[in-house]
Design a protein around this motif. Structure first.
Motif, PDB file in Angstrom:
ATOM      1  N   ALA B 304       0.841  -1.195   0.000  1.00 28.28           N
ATOM      2  CA  ALA B 304       0.000   0.000   0.000  1.00 28.28           C
ATOM      3  C   ALA B 304       0.879   1.248   0.000  1.00 28.28           C
ATOM      4  CB  ALA B 304      -0.903  -0.013   1.226  1.00 28.28           C
ATOM      5  N   ARG B 305       1.963   1.189   0.769  1.00 29.65           N
ATOM      6  CA  ARG B 305       2.838   2.351   0.866  1.00 29.65           C
ATOM      7  C   ARG B 305       3.548   2.605  -0.463  1.00 29.65           C
ATOM      8  NH1 ARG B 305       6.920   3.581   5.932  1.00 29.65           N
ATOM      9  NH2 ARG B 305       6.517   5.814   5.969  1.00 29.65           N
ATOM     10  N   ARG B 306       3.957   1.507  -1.125  1.00 32.18           N
ATOM     11  CA  ARG B 306       4.608   1.650  -2.426  1.00 32.18           C
ATOM     12  C   ARG B 306       3.652   2.336  -3.410  1.00 32.18           C
ATOM     13  NH1 ARG B 306       5.076  -3.612  -5.532  1.00 32.18           N
ATOM     14  NH2 ARG B 306       2.855  -3.135  -5.580  1.00 32.18           N
ATOM     15  N   ASP B 307       2.417   1.851  -3.439  1.00 29.85           N
ATOM     16  CA  ASP B 307       1.441   2.436  -4.369  1.00 29.85           C
ATOM     17  C   ASP B 307       1.196   3.914  -4.048  1.00 29.85           C
ATOM     18  OD1 ASP B 307       1.350  -0.036  -5.462  1.00 29.85           O
ATOM     19  OD2 ASP B 307      -0.585  -0.610  -4.606  1.00 29.85           O
ATOM     20  N   ARG B 308       1.168   4.225  -2.753  1.00 32.24           N
ATOM     21  CA  ARG B 308       0.968   5.622  -2.358  1.00 32.24           C
ATOM     22  C   ARG B 308       2.155   6.482  -2.784  1.00 32.24           C
ATOM     23  NH1 ARG B 308       2.279   8.626   2.047  1.00 32.24           N
ATOM     24  NH2 ARG B 308       2.850   6.869   3.391  1.00 32.24           N
ATOM     25  N   PHE B 309       3.388   5.946  -2.630  1.00 32.04           N
ATOM     26  CA  PHE B 309       4.583   6.705  -3.025  1.00 32.04           C
ATOM     27  C   PHE B 309       4.532   7.038  -4.517  1.00 32.04           C
ATOM     28  CE2 PHE B 309       8.084   5.906   0.386  1.00 32.04           C
ATOM     29  CZ  PHE B 309       7.217   6.361   1.354  1.00 32.04           C
ATOM     30  N   VAL B 310       4.063   6.076  -5.317  1.00 28.23           N
ATOM     31  CA  VAL B 310       3.966   6.307  -6.755  1.00 28.23           C
ATOM     32  C   VAL B 310       2.931   7.398  -7.024  1.00 28.23           C
ATOM     33  CG1 VAL B 310       3.302   5.298  -8.967  1.00 28.23           C
ATOM     34  CG2 VAL B 310       4.716   3.976  -7.368  1.00 28.23           C
ATOM     35  N   ALA B 311       1.773   7.277  -6.363  1.00 29.20           N
ATOM     36  CA  ALA B 311       0.683   8.221  -6.618  1.00 29.20           C
ATOM     37  C   ALA B 311       0.978   9.594  -6.034  1.00 29.20           C
ATOM     38  CB  ALA B 311      -0.614   7.667  -6.020  1.00 29.20           C
ATOM     39  N   GLU B 312       1.481   9.631  -4.792  1.00 25.95           N
ATOM     40  CA  GLU B 312       1.612  10.901  -4.078  1.00 25.95           C
ATOM     41  C   GLU B 312       2.868  11.672  -4.486  1.00 25.95           C
ATOM     42  OE1 GLU B 312       0.817  10.316   0.045  1.00 25.95           O
ATOM     43  OE2 GLU B 312       1.758  12.219   0.627  1.00 25.95           O
ATOM     44  N   TYR B 313       3.986  10.942  -4.725  1.00 26.95           N
ATOM     45  CA  TYR B 313       5.244  11.644  -4.995  1.00 26.95           C
ATOM     46  C   TYR B 313       5.702  11.491  -6.431  1.00 26.95           C
ATOM     47  CZ  TYR B 313       5.305  11.308   0.099  1.00 26.95           C
ATOM     48  OH  TYR B 313       4.984  11.362   1.426  1.00 26.95           O
ATOM     49  N   ASN B 314       4.865  10.850  -7.261  1.00 26.70           N
ATOM     50  CA  ASN B 314       5.227  10.645  -8.667  1.00 26.70           C
ATOM     51  C   ASN B 314       6.525   9.879  -8.840  1.00 26.70           C
ATOM     52  OD1 ASN B 314       3.372  11.620 -10.592  1.00 26.70           O
ATOM     53  ND2 ASN B 314       3.693  13.669  -9.713  1.00 26.70           N
ATOM     54  N   LEU B 315       6.820   8.990  -7.899  1.00 24.49           N
ATOM     55  CA  LEU B 315       8.065   8.231  -8.009  1.00 24.49           C
ATOM     56  C   LEU B 315       7.890   7.096  -9.010  1.00 24.49           C
ATOM     57  CD1 LEU B 315       9.325   7.728  -4.344  1.00 24.49           C
ATOM     58  CD2 LEU B 315      10.437   9.046  -6.143  1.00 24.49           C
ATOM     59  N   PRO B 316       8.965   6.742  -9.733  1.00 28.82           N
ATOM     60  CA  PRO B 316       8.890   5.537 -10.558  1.00 28.82           C
ATOM     61  C   PRO B 316       8.658   4.330  -9.637  1.00 28.82           C
ATOM     62  CG  PRO B 316      10.879   6.807 -11.027  1.00 28.82           C
ATOM     63  CD  PRO B 316      10.255   7.417  -9.814  1.00 28.82           C
ATOM     64  N   PRO B 317       7.881   3.315 -10.080  1.00 30.74           N
ATOM     65  CA  PRO B 317       7.605   2.150  -9.227  1.00 30.74           C
ATOM     66  C   PRO B 317       8.883   1.486  -8.703  1.00 30.74           C
ATOM     67  CG  PRO B 317       6.245   2.082 -11.192  1.00 30.74           C
ATOM     68  CD  PRO B 317       7.172   3.243 -11.351  1.00 30.74           C
ATOM     69  N   TYR B 318       9.938   1.517  -9.526  1.00 24.85           N
ATOM     70  CA  TYR B 318      11.202   0.907  -9.080  1.00 24.85           C
ATOM     71  C   TYR B 318      11.714   1.601  -7.817  1.00 24.85           C
ATOM     72  CZ  TYR B 318      16.077  -0.584  -9.078  1.00 24.85           C
ATOM     73  OH  TYR B 318      17.293  -1.094  -8.697  1.00 24.85           O
ATOM     74  N   ASP B 319      11.741   2.935  -7.823  1.00 26.78           N
ATOM     75  CA  ASP B 319      12.184   3.699  -6.644  1.00 26.78           C
ATOM     76  C   ASP B 319      11.282   3.414  -5.445  1.00 26.78           C
ATOM     77  OD1 ASP B 319      13.303   5.020  -8.956  1.00 26.78           O
ATOM     78  OD2 ASP B 319      13.893   6.644  -7.598  1.00 26.78           O
ATOM     79  N   ALA B 320       9.959   3.433  -5.696  1.00 27.26           N
ATOM     80  CA  ALA B 320       9.002   3.251  -4.609  1.00 27.26           C
ATOM     81  C   ALA B 320       9.184   1.878  -3.962  1.00 27.26           C
ATOM     82  CB  ALA B 320       7.583   3.403  -5.138  1.00 27.26           C
ATOM     83  N   ASN B 321       9.469   0.877  -4.795  1.00 27.14           N
ATOM     84  CA  ASN B 321       9.710  -0.470  -4.295  1.00 27.14           C
ATOM     85  C   ASN B 321      10.912  -0.525  -3.377  1.00 27.14           C
ATOM     86  OD1 ASN B 321       8.358  -2.848  -4.532  1.00 27.14           O
ATOM     87  ND2 ASN B 321       8.814  -3.084  -6.710  1.00 27.14           N
ATOM     88  N   LEU B 322      12.015   0.059  -3.854  1.00 24.14           N
ATOM     89  CA  LEU B 322      13.253   0.065  -3.072  1.00 24.14           C
ATOM     90  C   LEU B 322      13.034   0.753  -1.727  1.00 24.14           C
ATOM     91  CD1 LEU B 322      16.269   0.966  -5.387  1.00 24.14           C
ATOM     92  CD2 LEU B 322      15.841  -1.170  -4.172  1.00 24.14           C
ATOM     93  N   LEU B 323      12.384   1.918  -1.766  1.00 27.42           N
ATOM     94  CA  LEU B 323      12.216   2.718  -0.551  1.00 27.42           C
ATOM     95  C   LEU B 323      11.311   2.026   0.454  1.00 27.42           C
ATOM     96  CD1 LEU B 323      11.787   6.263  -2.122  1.00 27.42           C
ATOM     97  CD2 LEU B 323      13.754   5.450  -0.815  1.00 27.42           C
ATOM     98  N   THR B 324      10.249   1.355  -0.016  1.00 26.89           N
ATOM     99  CA  THR B 324       9.256   0.821   0.925  1.00 26.89           C
ATOM    100  C   THR B 324       9.547  -0.607   1.371  1.00 26.89           C
ATOM    101  OG1 THR B 324       7.871   0.161  -0.934  1.00 26.89           O
ATOM    102  CG2 THR B 324       7.360   2.271   0.123  1.00 26.89           C
ATOM    103  N   SER B 325      10.565  -1.257   0.776  1.00 23.46           N
ATOM    104  CA  SER B 325      10.849  -2.620   1.210  1.00 23.46           C
ATOM    105  C   SER B 325      11.329  -2.604   2.661  1.00 23.46           C
ATOM    106  CB  SER B 325      11.861  -3.287   0.290  1.00 23.46           C
ATOM    107  OG  SER B 325      13.083  -2.621   0.391  1.00 23.46           O
ATOM    108  N   SER B 326      11.878  -1.498   3.112  1.00 27.95           N
ATOM    109  CA  SER B 326      12.226  -1.368   4.531  1.00 27.95           C
ATOM    110  C   SER B 326      11.412  -0.228   5.127  1.00 27.95           C
ATOM    111  CB  SER B 326      13.729  -1.091   4.670  1.00 27.95           C
ATOM    112  OG  SER B 326      13.979  -0.170   5.700  1.00 27.95           O
ATOM    113  N   LYS B 327      10.750  -0.511   6.231  1.00 30.29           N
ATOM    114  CA  LYS B 327       9.916   0.498   6.870  1.00 30.29           C
ATOM    115  C   LYS B 327      10.755   1.696   7.299  1.00 30.29           C
ATOM    116  CE  LYS B 327       6.568   1.232  10.559  1.00 30.29           C
ATOM    117  NZ  LYS B 327       7.200   2.333  11.287  1.00 30.29           N
ATOM    118  N   ALA B 328      11.944   1.402   7.866  1.00 28.16           N
ATOM    119  CA  ALA B 328      12.804   2.476   8.361  1.00 28.16           C
ATOM    120  C   ALA B 328      13.217   3.404   7.215  1.00 28.16           C
ATOM    121  CB  ALA B 328      14.033   1.882   9.047  1.00 28.16           C
ATOM    122  N   MET B 329      13.523   2.809   6.054  1.00 26.01           N
ATOM    123  CA  MET B 329      13.933   3.603   4.892  1.00 26.01           C
ATOM    124  C   MET B 329      12.767   4.475   4.415  1.00 26.01           C
ATOM    125  SD  MET B 329      16.385   4.257   2.674  1.00 26.01           S
ATOM    126  CE  MET B 329      17.637   2.985   2.517  1.00 26.01           C
ATOM    127  N   ALA B 330      11.590   3.876   4.347  1.00 24.38           N
ATOM    128  CA  ALA B 330      10.406   4.619   3.896  1.00 24.38           C
ATOM    129  C   ALA B 330      10.095   5.764   4.866  1.00 24.38           C
ATOM    130  CB  ALA B 330       9.218   3.679   3.759  1.00 24.38           C
TER     131      ALA B 330
END
Lengths: 95, 489
Positions: B304-330
């Protein structure tokens, strides 16, 4: 229902009990008697009774997640059959 | 003949409760001296009465719900009997036929495709004591027992055999760890033993419905070990099958140093756990409203957080995936964006800039020093100040990396480092001109080559100037001045 000699030895092994030959014979009879008594109980029709694992009507007994002091190490180890410094010592375990 | 690999994983995760599963001893035993977090309940002394830890129950239900499991109305604990010195009572309190959750799933992604992996059940039990194996000087082997770990709440997540490769197994484990960390129910650290994995692996001939012998693999203490052990097993089983030999159903241990699995000595008899309902613990009736409430309070999960990062911050899905795989990083990423720095950037550009730094230089240093991002010395505010300097071109990209390294290692503030090391970018044309002239003087061959039409030589000369100014010269000005001087000369 008669328990075989092998069954008695298997149960003894699971309980980590070493039995003499006389004890094997005696327990074979006694355990069989106990099972026979259960066979009598099994004649009761329980088809309308839901199964239960409890004999007292309790449920949902829980505690809050708060830590309290443990016992001092000296007391914990006081009953150790064999002690080694801060540890219990036991025979090697084979995996 | 072709074979398909079939893998199912069983994961044990220690729950992050304050107290143990059935008593009030502290569950935080990591740095405690041996046998100091122990009481009569932990020791299984006669006459003691265990009581269920409410928080452990809640964490297990949270996990079951997050894994889309059905949580039943009724659950209970059972005794699992087996004689082993890590069990003080001679049995482990576990669950056999009424787990907290069953028939769920989680989604993994391999080669860009989503795949649903079944979860057979999620149940709760107690951890066992720690054994330390020793050999005495006269050759007698024995074990030392530390009971501190015994009774710590342990949640078991039994996966269906839906995984088809070691890579899928790795993805599954990473996803599961990520979910547990998002939920905050476990530290889920494999190296520290709060997250453990056993694997069942078999191979199935292409035209057959039945897999060959199922092998259980144990002793894998890292994600890498799981991957390597499964790769090894898949190959070993294929080799034996192709040699026309029979595979045996057995338990094998992974030997990290040798990179192989070896058959573990089989017990004298098959497991005979004789499960029966735990008479000391009344059953639990799980109130529907309560379960619903737990479900409604679940935190935002990785997908859910990955999808939100894509929608809210216009991040490429690849970036959003990397960032949200760890809660601390996100969390860190979002803390950076909250600062609003650099102000002059659009929020999408700012997000991308922060994302690039987090997955680039920052991740590289975190990995190299084996640091978790929430323990890093660089705060989100400091990172953003640095990015602001880069954005305003006050410092060059090269200087920024050097500065970041210094901040990362020492915890110094960006401004202090600039003041100390003079890392700010040189835009003074007088200074740059001096260095440009020196470069032209000292590199006659490059100058000749350039004039003969070799554009590459310009780059070389720019490099010389950058080197002389320790990366601080404004590269645009260096280029301009160099071309100008070369034309003149």
């Amino acid at each position: 229902m008669k328990l075989s000699r092998e069954e008695v030895l298997h149960i003894a092994q699971l309980a980590r009990l070493g039995l003499t030959e006389t004890e094997v014979d005696r327990l074979s009879e006694q355990l069989s008697d106990i099972l026979e008594n259960f066979e009598v109980l099994q004649q009761v029709d329980t088809s309308d009774v839901p199964p239960t694992a409890q004999s007292i009507p309790l449920q949902n007994v829980t505690k809050g997640d708060e830590a309290a002091a443990s016992l001092p190490q000296s007391q914990i180890l006081a009953n150790a059959p064999r002690r080694d410094g801060e540890f219990f010592r036991v025979k090697a375990v084979l995996e | 003949m072709n074979f398909e690999t079939i893998i199912g994983l069983e994961v044990h995760a220690q729950l992050l409760t304050k107290s143990k599963m059935f008593c009030r001893c502290s569950a935080d035993y990591a740095s405690a001296p041996p046998n100091t977090h122990v009481c009569p309940v932990c020791l299984g002394m006669p006459g003691v009465l265990p009581t269920i830890n409410q928080q452990a129950v809640e964490y297990t239900i949270m996990t079951a719900l997050a894994l889309s499991c059905t949580v039943p109305d009724y659950t209970k604990f059972d005794r699992k009997n087996y004689p082993y010195p890590d069990l003080m009572k001679g049995y482990q309190i576990s669950q056999s036929d009424a787990p907290f959750g069953h028939r769920g799933w989680l989604t993994i992604e391999t080669n860009g495709e989503k795949k649903r992996i079944g979860i057979a059940n999620v149940h709760l039990e107690e951890d066992v004591a720690k054994l330390i194996h020793r050999i005495s000087p006269d050759g007698e082997s024995y074990s030392l027992v530390d009971v501190n770990r015994s009774g710590v709440p342990l949640m078991e997540i039994v996966g269906e055999p839906d995984l088809r490769s070691p890579e899928e197994a790795r993805q599954y484990l990473m996803k599961l760890r990520s979910i547990l960390r998002y939920l905050g129910v476990s530290t889920a650290n494999m190296e520290e033993g709060s997250f453990r994995c056993d694997a069942n692996i078999s191979i199935r001939p292409e035209n057959s419905s039945a897999p060959l012998a199922k092998v259980e693999v144990k002793n894998m203490n890292s994600f890498k070990a799981v991957y390597r052990a499964l790769e090894y097993e898949a190959k070993r089983q294929r080799r034996i099958a192709l040699e026309g030999k029979k595979l045996s159903q057995e338990t094998r241990g992974w030997v990290e140093e040798k990179g192989i699995t070896v058959a573990q000595r089989s017990k004298e008899y098959a497991h005979d756990y004789r499960y029966f309902p735990e008479p000391d613990l009344p059953p639990l009736v799980l109130n529907r409203e309560w379960v619903k409430e737990i479900g409604s309070k679940l935190p935002e999960l990785p997908e859910a957080r990955r999808d939100r990062f894509v929608a809210e911050y216009n991040l490429p899905p690849y970036d959003a995936n990397l960032l949200t795989s760890s809660k601390a990083m996100a969390d860190y990423f979002e803390a950076c964006l909250k600062t609003g720095v650099p102000h002059s950037l659009s929020s999408a550009k700012r997000a991308k800039m922060v994302s690039n730094w987090l997955s680039g230089e920052f991740s590289r240093l975190l990995n190299a020093t084996n640091t978790e991002i929430d323990n890093s010395k660089v705060s989100p505010e400091q990172l953003c100040l640095l990015l602001d300097l880069v954005h305003k071109a006050s410092i060059s990209g090269t200087s920024a990396k050097l500065m970041f390294k210094e901040m990362f290692n020492s915890g110094k503030l960006a401004d202090d480092i600039i003041a100390q090391q003079g890392l700010s970018q040189i835009s003074d044309t007088g200074v740059i001109e001096r260095e440009v002239m020196a470069a032209i003087r000292n590199n006659a061959q490059a100058v000749t080559d350039y004039k003969a039409g070799k554009r590459q030589s310009l780059k070389f000369l720019v490099g010389q100037v950058m080197r002389a100014t320790r990366g601080r010269a404004n590269p645009r000005l260096v280029n301009e001045l160099l071309e100008e001087k070369l034309e003149e000369g």
